[in-house]
Design a protein around this motif. Sequence first.
Motif, mmCIF file in Angstrom:
data_model
loop_
_atom_site.group_PDB
_atom_site.id
_atom_site.type_symbol
_atom_site.label_atom_id
_atom_site.label_comp_id
_atom_site.label_asym_id
_atom_site.label_seq_id
_atom_site.Cartn_x
_atom_site.Cartn_y
_atom_site.Cartn_z
ATOM 1 N N CYS A 1 32.503 40.528 34.142
ATOM 2 C CA CYS A 1 33.043 39.785 33.014
ATOM 3 C C CYS A 1 32.852 38.286 33.284
ATOM 4 C CB CYS A 1 34.505 40.134 32.756
ATOM 5 S SG CYS A 1 35.553 40.207 34.203
ATOM 6 N N GLN A 2 33.102 37.478 32.269
ATOM 7 C CA GLN A 2 32.777 36.055 32.353
ATOM 8 C C GLN A 2 33.522 35.371 33.485
ATOM 9 O OE1 GLN A 2 33.500 33.767 28.804
ATOM 10 N NE2 GLN A 2 32.184 32.108 29.445
ATOM 11 N N ALA B 1 37.962 43.103 24.923
ATOM 12 C CA ALA B 1 37.001 43.426 25.976
ATOM 13 C C ALA B 1 37.742 43.847 27.238
ATOM 14 C CB ALA B 1 36.105 42.229 26.272
ATOM 15 N N THR B 2 37.254 44.899 27.892
ATOM 16 C CA THR B 2 37.888 45.357 29.115
ATOM 17 C C THR B 2 37.524 44.453 30.295
ATOM 18 O OG1 THR B 2 38.109 47.221 30.649
ATOM 19 C CG2 THR B 2 35.972 46.935 29.614
ATOM 20 N N THR B 3 38.446 44.334 31.247
ATOM 21 C CA THR B 3 38.170 43.601 32.482
ATOM 22 C C THR B 3 38.125 44.560 33.680
ATOM 23 O OG1 THR B 3 40.547 43.078 32.598
ATOM 24 C CG2 THR B 3 39.081 41.383 31.714
ATOM 25 N N CYS C 1 38.820 36.920 35.658
ATOM 26 C CA CYS C 1 37.954 36.876 34.481
ATOM 27 C C CYS C 1 38.522 35.975 33.389
ATOM 28 C CB CYS C 1 37.775 38.279 33.895
ATOM 29 S SG CYS C 1 36.926 39.434 34.962
ATOM 30 N N MET D 1 33.557 35.971 36.567
ATOM 31 C CA MET D 1 34.106 36.837 37.607
ATOM 32 C C MET D 1 33.524 36.517 38.983
ATOM 33 S SD MET D 1 34.120 41.001 37.685
ATOM 34 C CE MET D 1 34.271 41.911 39.208
ATOM 35 N N ARG E 1 36.165 46.699 36.145
ATOM 36 C CA ARG E 1 34.817 46.712 36.695
ATOM 37 C C ARG E 1 34.813 47.443 38.035
ATOM 38 N NH1 ARG E 1 34.215 45.162 32.211
ATOM 39 N NH2 ARG E 1 32.946 43.403 31.455
ATOM 40 N N ARG F 1 32.571 50.605 27.829
ATOM 41 C CA ARG F 1 32.859 49.272 27.307
ATOM 42 C C ARG F 1 33.761 49.344 26.073
ATOM 43 N NH1 ARG F 1 31.963 48.329 31.514
ATOM 44 N NH2 ARG F 1 30.207 47.294 32.482
ATOM 45 N N ARG G 1 39.212 36.263 29.914
ATOM 46 C CA ARG G 1 39.354 37.409 29.013
ATOM 47 C C ARG G 1 38.813 37.088 27.628
ATOM 48 N NH1 ARG G 1 42.296 42.021 29.006
ATOM 49 N NH2 ARG G 1 43.445 41.467 30.894
ATOM 50 N N LYS G 2 38.140 38.084 27.055
ATOM 51 C CA LYS G 2 37.669 38.009 25.684
ATOM 52 C C LYS G 2 38.421 39.041 24.859
ATOM 53 C CE LYS G 2 32.985 36.457 26.809
ATOM 54 N NZ LYS G 2 31.534 36.756 26.683
#
Length: 280
Positions: free
Chosen positions: A208-209, A179-181, A173, A211, A183, A278, A175-176
Amino acid sequence: MVAVRLRLRVAYDGTGFSGWAVQPARRTVAGELTAALGRLFGPVTGLTVAGRTDAGVHATGQVCHLDVPDEQWQRVATARGTGEPDPTVLVRRLAGVLPPDVRVPGVEVVDDRFDARFSALRRHYRYRITDDPAGPPPLRRFDTLGWPRPLAHDAMAAAAPGLLGEHDFAAYCRRKPDATTIRELQRLDVSRAGDGVIGVAVSADAFCQAMVRSLVGALLAVGEGRRPVDWPASLLTRSDRASEVTVAPAHGLTLVGVDYPADPAQWSSRDAATRRRRDG
């Protein structure tokens, strides 16, 4: 003001878009859809989507919702000579004002317990790859990745089960902050169709972004023989993005569906559970 909540199913060819979310001076799916809705209802706000797709990613089953004033809904969706609004009328009217690479195939009136993002149970993606030396067929060149070397899809399929379940997908991912990763990957299937195209079917509670494209990139490394079958799963021990994982190109990826509880009474409970997860 009495408002009507509308659930829209959205399809788009992502080739000409800088992703879903509105961005200054860039063409986006949300920007085009908001403009089209604005032409019919007047200024609209609060367009909420199930999952923001990146630049170049397509969709056949994206979902979003928005609220519109009841009087505007009555005006826009009531066909001449009838007394009741019909969602099909809005589908037809949107087709007349949207650009050809965006369509709204379905509209449904829902109550205000529905949230396109937080009421969702899972999202489904498909990634298309061909290792045919000729490349993708001309009519599929925008949604199929042409891979220049032979791929062992059976090795890719063997690597997939090790990634299933709830894990921290930080290695896969972007990471932001805050924000959790974590999933829950519920499906990761690799198969080769009769036409030789390798399809990767991916489903999860959320993504997540980058992914999905990173998972595909890891499977491609296995398919080429550059990495062993157990390598993708071994990355789940990482707490940061794995630089050796290549993000597969966007154009091979399509969001094909979003699942929601069938019973509207469960929308609120799903919403609350998702928000807690989240925020945790």
